[in-house]
Design a protein around this motif. Structure first.
Motif, PDB file in Angstrom:
ATOM      1  N   VAL A 194     -14.090 -37.901-128.121  1.00  0.00           N
ATOM      2  CA  VAL A 194     -15.474 -37.428-128.265  1.00  0.00           C
ATOM      3  C   VAL A 194     -16.421 -38.624-128.342  1.00  0.00           C
ATOM      4  O   VAL A 194     -17.488 -38.649-127.697  1.00  0.00           O
ATOM      5  CB  VAL A 194     -15.610 -36.534-129.514  1.00  0.00           C
ATOM      6  N   ALA A 195     -16.052 -39.634-129.121  1.00  0.00           N
ATOM      7  CA  ALA A 195     -16.896 -40.827-129.246  1.00  0.00           C
ATOM      8  C   ALA A 195     -17.011 -41.557-127.918  1.00  0.00           C
ATOM      9  O   ALA A 195     -18.104 -41.979-127.517  1.00  0.00           O
ATOM     10  CB  ALA A 195     -16.328 -41.747-130.322  1.00  0.00           C
ATOM     11  N   ALA A 196     -15.889 -41.716-127.228  1.00  0.00           N
ATOM     12  CA  ALA A 196     -15.896 -42.451-125.962  1.00  0.00           C
ATOM     13  C   ALA A 196     -16.790 -41.763-124.931  1.00  0.00           C
ATOM     14  O   ALA A 196     -17.523 -42.437-124.195  1.00  0.00           O
ATOM     15  CB  ALA A 196     -14.472 -42.587-125.438  1.00  0.00           C
ATOM     16  N   ARG A 197     -16.752 -40.437-124.884  1.00  0.00           N
ATOM     17  CA  ARG A 197     -17.592 -39.713-123.922  1.00  0.00           C
ATOM     18  C   ARG A 197     -19.071 -39.890-124.238  1.00  0.00           C
ATOM     19  O   ARG A 197     -19.916 -39.798-123.343  1.00  0.00           O
ATOM     20  CB  ARG A 197     -17.237 -38.229-123.930  1.00  0.00           C
ATOM     21  N   SER A 198     -19.384 -40.133-125.511  1.00  0.00           N
ATOM     22  CA  SER A 198     -20.782 -40.279-125.935  1.00  0.00           C
ATOM     23  C   SER A 198     -21.260 -41.721-125.914  1.00  0.00           C
ATOM     24  O   SER A 198     -22.426 -41.984-126.202  1.00  0.00           O
ATOM     25  CB  SER A 198     -20.949 -39.720-127.357  1.00  0.00           C
ATOM     26  N   GLY A 199     -20.373 -42.650-125.611  1.00  0.00           N
ATOM     27  CA  GLY A 199     -20.742 -44.059-125.663  1.00  0.00           C
ATOM     28  C   GLY A 199     -20.805 -44.610-127.066  1.00  0.00           C
ATOM     29  O   GLY A 199     -21.380 -45.680-127.304  1.00  0.00           O
ATOM     30  N   THR A 200     -20.211 -43.896-128.033  1.00  0.00           N
ATOM     31  CA  THR A 200     -20.189 -44.369-129.420  1.00  0.00           C
ATOM     32  C   THR A 200     -19.042 -45.357-129.600  1.00  0.00           C
ATOM     33  O   THR A 200     -17.889 -45.013-129.317  1.00  0.00           O
ATOM     34  CB  THR A 200     -20.004 -43.193-130.401  1.00  0.00           C
TER      35      THR A 200
END
Length: 324
Positions: A173-179
């Motif tokens: 989820v973080a990777a998809r958001s650029g977090t």
């Protein structure tokens, strides 16, 4: 995308630098109550000993790192599970007192909170049995409920005291958001290759580095070799903590060894968690990797001069004063 790349490639990210630096840290991980009994020595198999002092302390790697990041200047959200018992009430209250957002700290009905039963001998030796309890109930659905918070965060921090499938989902989820994602793979276990490529910062100690790379780590030279192996798997920045010997770090544009501050240590409990929290807090404030490492090490050095886990974690002001 890493924090460093966020500042270098603003046009590649729909969020501005300002909404990353200074943004909230989300910690997805464990909360435990530590039950600590002291005795002259550790009991033999089947033996009952009359012990000494007993105390309970809020702990768990996730909660420790959340408290460290909060005390060291970051805004923090805790994503985890506690039981519907008295310990759960106490653990939530401890996080509240630190100003940590617990909207995503879920209560698992009919389940006990995680505990660690610890016996400490007079010479410092110990035995520890961890019962995960509600920590094992943290599920991908809980991550989905927090996806907006994760997507807007300056960093996601994970460990491995909750189910690996949940950790993998949170990182995705973080990777998809650029977090940016910081993973502290403790307790160590083999990880899928795809996970490494989604991790921006991997923080490992000597034991964890050895397990993940088959490289025995006992100093800066072997830490460099282990870090190179982990970077080859796709991790952008690898930090190998070496206790009193400092840290080795390897990133895209730099690598090197930083010595640790010299202190008289009396209790190393939660020193690694303090380091992680301090490093993360500085990075989301915009510090360079090297400056964030230095801050994290100074915070950890202060923590080992005090007893306990969360009780030993210093504040941002205390670390700044020690630097001056």
């Amino acid at each position: 995308m890493s924090l460093l790349k966020t500042v270098q490639n603003v046009s590649a990210n729909s969020r501005s630098v300002g909404t990353r630096y200074g943004a909230r840290i989300v910690v997805a991980g464990s909360t435990n109550m530590d039950l600590v009994a002291h005795s002259e020595r550790l009991p033999a198999r089947g033996e009952t000993l009359l012990g000494g002092a007993f105390a309970t302390f809020a702990g768990g790697k996730g909660a420790n790192q959340a408290v460290a990041a909060a005390r060291l200047g970051a805004s923090v959200t805790m994503l985890g599970c506690i039981g519907d018992d008295d310990f759960g009430v106490q653990l939530r209250a401890c996080l509240h007192r630190e100003g940590i957002d617990t909207a995503h700290l879920h209560t698992a009905d009919g389940t006990s909170s995680g505990i660690a039963v610890i016996t400490v001998a007079a010479d410092g030796a110990n035995t520890i049995v961890v019962a995960p309890g509600a920590n094992a109930a943290l599920a991908p659905g809980h991550v989905d409920a927090a996806q907006d918070v994760i997507g807007a965060a300056g960093m996601l921090i994970c460990q491995l005291e909750v189910p690996l499938d949940t950790v993998r989902h949170a990182i995705s989820v973080a990777a998809r958001s650029g977090t940016p994602v910081l993973l502290n793979p403790a307790p160590a276990q083999p990880l899928p290759d795809a996970l490494y490529r989604q991790v921006d910062v991997l923080v490992v100690n000597e034991t964890e580095a050895h397990l993940l790379t088959d490289v025995p780590v006992d100093g800066a030279a072997s830490a460099r070799e282990a870090a190179a192996c982990l970077r080859a798997k796709g991790v952008e920045t690898v930090i190998v903590t070496l206790g009193a010997a400092g840290v080795w770090y390897s990133a895209d544009a730099e690598e090197g060894h930083l010595a640790a501050p010299r202190v008289d240590a009396i209790d190393t409990t939660a020193a690694g968690d303090t380091f992680v929290g301090g490093f993360a807090a500085e990075r989301v404030r915009g510090a360079s990797i090297r400056d964030a490492l230095d801050f994290g090490q100074r915070a950890a050095a202060l923590s080992v001069t005090r007893q306990g886990a969360q009780a030993s974690i210093p504040t941002q002001g205390e670390v700044r004063a020690a630097i001056r």
